[in-house]
Design an enzyme around this catalytic site. Sequence first.
Site, PDB file in Angstrom:
ATOM      1  N   GLU A 438       0.812  -1.224   0.000  1.00  0.00           N
ATOM      2  CA  GLU A 438       0.000   0.000   0.000  1.00  0.00           C
ATOM      3  C   GLU A 438       0.849   1.281   0.000  1.00  0.00           C
ATOM      4  O   GLU A 438       0.713   2.143   0.847  1.00  0.00           O
ATOM      5  CB  GLU A 438      -0.947  -0.026   1.192  1.00  0.00           C
ATOM      6  N   GLU A 537      -4.871 -10.104   0.170  1.00  0.00           N
ATOM      7  CA  GLU A 537      -5.688  -9.917   1.368  1.00  0.00           C
ATOM      8  C   GLU A 537      -7.152 -10.142   0.998  1.00  0.00           C
ATOM      9  O   GLU A 537      -7.633  -9.625  -0.016  1.00  0.00           O
ATOM     10  CB  GLU A 537      -5.531  -8.513   1.962  1.00  0.00           C
TER      11      GLU A 537
END
Length: 1014
Positions: A438, A537
Amino acid sequence: MDMQGTGSTMSRSTHTPAAGPGERYWESTRPGRGRRAARADAVGDARRLDLGGTWRFRLAPTARGTGDAFVEDDFDDSGWDAMPVPSHWVLEEFTPLAGGPARSLRGTAEGPLYTNTAYPIPLDPPRVPEENPTGDYRLVFDLPADWGAAVLRFHGVDSCAKVWLNGVELGWSAGSRLPFEFDAPVRPGRNVLAVRVHRWSAGTYLEDQDMWWLPGIFREVELIERPEHAIDDHFVHADYDPATGRGTLRVDASIPATVDIPELGIRMAAGETASILVEPWSADIPRLYHGTLTSAGEVVELAVGFRRVEIVDGVFRVNGRPVTFRGVNRHEHHPDTGRTLDRDTMIQDIVMMKRANIDAVRTSHYPPHPEFVRLCDEYGLWVVLEVDLETHGFIYAGWEGNPPARPEWRDAIMDRLVRTVERDKNRPSVVVWSLANESMTGEAFSHMRRWLQERDPSRPALYERDPRYRDSDFYSLMYPSLDLLDQIGRREEPRGGRVSMHGMVFGEPGDDAPSAADAITDADDERRRGLPFLLVEYAHAMGNGPGSLQDYWSIIRRYDRLCGAFVWEWIDHGFHVTDADGVRTLMHGDDVDYEPRGGRFGLHGLVFSDRTPTPGLVELAKAHEPVAITIGDRVWIANERHSADTSDLAFHWRIEDDGVVLASGPLSVPVVPAGSTVEVAPPEAFAAASGPLVVRTVEAALAAEASWAPAGHVVAWGQSAPAPVMMSPPVPRGAARAPAGEVSVGDARFDGATGRLRAFGGIEVDGPWLDLHRAPTENDRGQGALNNVAAVWGATGMNRMLHRTDRVAHGDGWLRAEGRTAPTTHPHGVEWSMTWVAGHDALELVVEVDFIGPWEDTPYMDRDIWVPRLGLLFALPGNLDRVEWFGRGPGETYVDSYAGSRLGRFRSSVDDLQVPYPVPQENGNHVQTRWLRIGSAAQALRVDGDFAFTARRWTSLDLERADKPAQLRDSGLVWLNIDHRQQGLGSASVGPALPERYRIPRERTRWGVRLSLG
């Protein structure tokens, strides 16, 4: 010497002159100064001195502290505190050496802080606030006279440290989860090590990793002797050719050395190549060949695993076979010591993972302790190793100034990659390098990828966040919907590949990284569609959940393109504390009076903070089963392992009727190779068994003890489930208005005004009430405004329902009550009727409901109102505290999370039905229940039908209002829910909305149950 083919000098020190006294090194975008070059983690015979233990410690409120005099030999530190190393100072009690009370920083703004995406400091890179807690550490240690040249190694210091030895500054380093070393000018006898550690530094901007901020020397510190001709570094290249079964071994070393692998008959010089028949390494069969690398000055242990990692035709393969990661993300966490973990705790994690059919770990979001990776080699786990890099908090600046896009940060980012790869390059379990998490986009990723391709072309690279995927060998997303995942499996996903994640849209107008999205070319899109897909994820395991695991895995198994998935995440991040009342409880982010804070988002694990398994782990173990067992007239065994056949498994069958074993025995199954399926004829009695409560079960268990489980550990199981018997009591005819007092129907007494049951036999009862409410789960609360159905329930009164009885009628052996249940304030509601018919020693109950009023498209709400529960609520005496049932169990189950729980007969206390989530929420449900007996030894109530139940000593409203488990109080009653249906769990706390098939349709509904005395 330069290593063959590396282009990097392996033993050269990078020491440079120390900084001047005025330098604010903690705000430098450089990675450090004075450190030795990064090298492989290794175990050798050179002498090592573990410097862990009790150090002297002083905490200052700013980075400038109280001067540098503490580095001198004769500094008086007798008034300092005692501090264990390794540890995080924010988690330790400060014990004054000079006397006085101990103190703790837990729960304070100076203590542990948790954030999810936001930085806890102003976004002003590379500067940090003046309020920068700084810990000075001192250790005095002795060395024998014959100790020679040495290296001082720190395995992990958060977030920036400067080091002095015997008054000489060695240098400084940032990069919290990475080792750094200095040449150590030690002397015989007394030595003084001084370390200054800053909580905040420029490195903080590269470590925004959805975790607690925990400063300190939190991993080991050791002194390693470096004799003349010691092996400073080595690189094991161990390829495997699946076509020939031959392994190719070359070990490069920093100096001349000899490679010895006795089991393979290999003895050769470093840099030479050997080719020999070998057994390959995989997570299924973690075959290691142990040997040594010996120079004139040192012997280094080798643990060689031969395997080939490659991507062929868009499919990720190891040793020629496709890999499907059955994975979890794993932060390092302990409820008392934070990211300071001992070896036993690491083994506990791995053993629990293996027993839950987890075979892969993504090391979110940094390299773990090196011992954990060594243990993955030994026990067998695929590892996606992530670089210590995340800049998520720059989202609050629209990604302006994001370090990967800024040239001044290039050296620091590259340093993190180099130190990660060099440390763990010899670990066969590491099959993918993950460049970051991220951190949006920037040229730094292209530099990382180019260096990695030169240094280690044997492993692919992953980076999920750049929508162009130019620097990634995988296409990857977080938290896609089931529909999108299926499209991806077919390579038919939308252009750009990114639909949504964490509520943000990528590759579309309004993208929060528009330059990256706009730069996607047709060539980028075509290349991406040819990549394997890795779900890094999904299934956010926050609180009660996640749901839909079986749905995700039915899709993953369908397509070779989908190379696996990693649940977020392994463990809750809570800390043990004692509250003001002396009650031991769990601290989470909301318990710290500091902003910003990530609230309860750190509690998102498959195991609780103390490593107690959650019901979610039970469900995951079933979803991950490496052997699929299907039962019909025959039994089908599908071996979905990567490498191992089924020779290590023993199969067993069993027939039960109403939970009583009728027959059992071994099942003869031929050895099933990996990727194959066999059909087996079971015994005649097994094939023929049938009945309304007959369950047939086949298990696959370990035939012998493994390193991670005893013999008999069940790896996989299958059941044939009988169809439910629907209750259809007769509809009574004839009617009379019930009197105002009590009305008797068989052995039951009812209130004539409300129609509520007051007693049945000798058991006092109140109810039932029509119940539409449940205490919200964490997943019901969504993420902010996204998918927050709990906020809708609160706004529309689902937790403040009032009941009205409009009519009560009765006749010979029956009673019927009609009424309305609706919230305050709003016009929507439910009309209902409950019809009771007395039978032989039983009461038949038929419930009919109809939804009335504006439940959707209303002037006061801009979204649909989901109904969380449709069922009945009874209040029973508090002494009815024992429960027995036939249905799914023994743990809690929901409509989208029950496959991991067997059908059978189970027993429990009411108290043990409760799941102790650290944030109270809906829990303890049991679906597909055929009968329930709740009571004591003297009396009990039995319910038959097809329903779900919960039983607890507090109401759902009590559960919703409580912030901590200790706030839940015994009401003196047992509150029993008998539900026609309850909404599923999902994982919307970070993920897609609950699929419609797991919601409750608002339509006219009729169901029935039978009550009797048990």
